[in-house]
Design a protein around this motif. Structure first.
Motif, PDB file in Angstrom:
ATOM      1  N   PHE A   1      -1.951  15.051   5.567  1.00  0.00           N
ATOM      2  CA  PHE A   1      -2.895  15.329   4.108  1.00  0.00           C
ATOM      3  C   PHE A   1      -2.596  14.128   4.029  1.00  0.00           C
TER       4      PHE A   1
ATOM      5  N   SER B   1      -3.586  13.939  -0.293  1.00  0.00           N
ATOM      6  CA  SER B   1      -2.352  14.871  -1.536  1.00  0.00           C
ATOM      7  C   SER B   1      -0.698  13.921  -1.660  1.00  0.00           C
TER       8      SER B   1
ATOM      9  N   ILE C   1       0.636  12.329  -5.029  1.00  0.00           N
ATOM     10  CA  ILE C   1       1.921  13.463  -5.420  1.00  0.00           C
ATOM     11  C   ILE C   1       2.554  12.007  -5.986  1.00  0.00           C
TER      12      ILE C   1
ATOM     13  N   SER D   1      -8.781  12.375  -7.277  1.00  0.00           N
ATOM     14  CA  SER D   1      -9.331  14.741  -7.271  1.00  0.00           C
ATOM     15  C   SER D   1     -10.709  14.945  -6.559  1.00  0.00           C
TER      16      SER D   1
ATOM     17  N   TRP E   1     -10.327  14.897  -3.103  1.00  0.00           N
ATOM     18  CA  TRP E   1      -8.968  15.409  -2.563  1.00  0.00           C
ATOM     19  C   TRP E   1      -9.382  17.268  -2.720  1.00  0.00           C
TER      20      TRP E   1
ATOM     21  N   GLU F   1      -9.555  18.450   1.317  1.00  0.00           N
ATOM     22  CA  GLU F   1      -8.724  19.068   1.386  1.00  0.00           C
ATOM     23  C   GLU F   1      -8.266  20.300   0.891  1.00  0.00           C
ATOM     24  N   TYR F   2      -8.603  20.487  -0.259  1.00  0.00           N
ATOM     25  CA  TYR F   2      -8.212  21.324  -0.946  1.00  0.00           C
ATOM     26  C   TYR F   2      -8.158  23.271  -0.001  1.00  0.00           C
TER      27      TYR F   2
ATOM     28  N   LEU G   1      -5.918  23.247   2.410  1.00  0.00           N
ATOM     29  CA  LEU G   1      -4.370  23.816   2.193  1.00  0.00           C
ATOM     30  C   LEU G   1      -4.366  24.789   1.040  1.00  0.00           C
TER      31      LEU G   1
ATOM     32  N   LEU H   1       0.097  24.836  -0.102  1.00  0.00           N
ATOM     33  CA  LEU H   1       0.624  24.365  -1.444  1.00  0.00           C
ATOM     34  C   LEU H   1       2.048  24.663  -2.092  1.00  0.00           C
TER      35      LEU H   1
END
Length: 346
Positions: free
Chosen positions: A45, A48, A52, A210, A213, A217-218, A221, A227
Motif C-alpha cells: 500500500f 498509505s 504515514i 488523501s 488513498w 487503498e482504503y 485496507l 488497519l
C-alpha cells in the motif's frame, strides 16, 4: 605533507556526514522495499506508507519549529503559499507515491539504475522552462546517460513495464519539483531547509494523497482488516525517513549539494551490491554494463558542475578584489584632493 589539525577535523567531519547520509538513505530504501514487497513484509500500500511518512514528518517538524524552535519558520503569505508551496507539495506527493509504488514491481538495484536519469530530467525540464541554457555538449552527456540506462533496462532479468513506468514518472515529477523550487521559491529569496520544507510541504502531501488513498487503498485496507498497523515497523520506518531529511540538511549545509550527488553514486553502487548479494535480486552483466555507462555520464555531469561552480566562485572573488582595489584608489584620490585643498587654504 603534514595537514593541520583543523583540516584533518574538517575532512573527518565531512566523511562522517557523508557516511550518515549514505547509511540513512540506504536504510530507508531497503526498509521501504521490505514493507512493500509482496514476498517480504507484504504490505503493498504505497500511498498509505507515504501518508504515514508525511504525517510523522509533519508532526515532528511542527514540534521542532513551534515547540523547540530549532529553526525559524519562513515569513510567508497565504498567497505565496498557495502559488508556490502547494504546487511543489503536489509534485512531491506524486514523486513519493510513484517511487514507493515501483518497489512492488522492481528490484532495488534496477530502481537505482533508473534513478540515474534524474540529471537528464532536471536538465531537460530546466531547458524547457528556460532555467537552463541549451548546450550541445551537455545534451550529448544527457544522451549518454540515457543510453546507459536503456542498456541496463534491456539487460534487466525481471523487467516490468508498469514498474518502469511508475519509476520514470517518479523521476519526472521529482525533477519538475526541483526546477520549480528554483523558480517559485529560490528566485524570490525563500530558502527552505529540510525541516521547514517538511513543516510547509508535508501537510500538502497529506491532503493531495488523501483522495487517491480513499479511492484506491482504503477499501482494500478496510476489507482486509489491515488497519491495525505494526507501530514498531512503521514508527521506525517513518523515523528513518525523517532522520534522512536531517542528514540531507547536515550534508548540504556542512559540505555541498555536489558532495551529496557524488555520495549518491557511491550509495547506488552499494545498493546494487546489497540487492544482488543479500536480497538475491538478479543483476545481469548487461545491467552492470549499462549502469556503468550511465555512471560515467553522471560522473562527467558532476565534474562539469564542479568546474562551473569553481569558475563562478573565481569570478566572484576577482570581482570583489577589483571592487576593493577601486575603492582604495578612490579613497586615495579623495585623500589627496583633501590634502591639496588644506594646503591651499593654509
Amino acid at each position: 605533507m603534514a595537514f593541520s589539525e583543523g583540516v584533518v577535523k574538517k575532512v573527518i567531519l565531512s566523511y562522517t556526514y557523508v557516511s550518515i547520509w549514505i547509511f540513512l538513505s540506504f536504510t530507508v530504501i531497503v526498509y521501504n522495499k521490505y514493507i512493500l514487497d509482496r514476498k517480504m513484509y507484504n504490505w503493498p500500500f504505497p500511498i498509505s506508507l507515504t501518508m504515514i511518512h508525511m504525517g510523522f514528518c509533519s508532526s515532528l517538524a511542527y514540534i521542532l519549529v513551534r515547540v523547540f524552535k530549532l529553526v525559524e519558520p519562513v515569513s510567508m503569505s497565504v498567497d505565496l503559499y498557495i502559488k508556490s508551496v502547494v504546487p511543489i507539495g503536489a509534485l512531491y506527493s506524486l514523486s513519493l507515491w510513484f517511487s514507493n509504488s515501483a518497489y512492488i514491481y522492481l528490484s532495488v538495484s534496477f530502481i537505482q539504475m533508473l534513478k540515474a536519469l534524474m540529471p537528464v530530467a532536471v536538465y531537460s525540464i530546466g531547458v524547457f522552462l528556460k532555467k537552463e541554457t541549451f548546450r550541445n555538449e551537455t545534451m550529448i552527456n544527457m544522451l549518454s546517460i540515457s543510453l546507459g540506462v536503456a542498456v541496463a533496462a534491456y539487460g534487466e532479468a525481471k523487467f516490468d513495464v508498469w514498474g518502469v513506468t511508475l519509476q520514470l514518472l517518479a523521476v519526472a515529477f521529482e525533477a519538475t519539483r526541483l526546477v520549480l523550487i528554483q523558480i517559485l521559491l529560490n528566485s524570490k529569496g525563500i530558502s527552505l531547509n529540510p525541516i521547514t520544507s517538511l513543516y510547509y510541504i508535508a501537510p500538502c502531501c497529506l491532503v493531495f494523497l488523501s483522495l487517491p488513498w480513499f479511492i484506491m487503498e482504503y477499501p482494500l485496507l478496510r476489507d482486509k482488516s489491515s488497519l491495525n498497523l505494526d507501530f514498531f515497523v512503521f514508527g521506525t520506518n517513518s523515523f528513518c525517513a525523517f532522520a534522512l531529511n536531517l542528514a540531507v540538511f547536515l550534508l548540504v549545509g556542512k559540505t555541498s549539494a555536489l558532495t551529496m550527488n557524488v555520495a549518491g553514486v557511491v550509495k547506488d553502487w552499494l545498493l546494487i551490491a546489497f540487492s544482488w548479494s543479500v536480497i538475491k535480486d538478479t543483476v545481469t552483466p548487461m545491467n552492470l554494463i549499462g549502469y556503468g555507462l550511465a555512471f560515467l555520464g553522471v560522473g562527467y555531469y558532476n565534474h562539469s558542475k564542479l568546474q562551473a561552480l569553481k569558475a563562478s566562485e573565481t569570478q566572484k572573488r576577482n570581482q570583489q578584489q577589483s571592487d576593493e582595489e577601486s575603492g582604495k584608489l578612490l579613497d586615495e584620490k579623495e585623500g589627496g584632493a583633501n590634502a591639496r585643498k588644506n594646503e591651499n587654504q593654509n
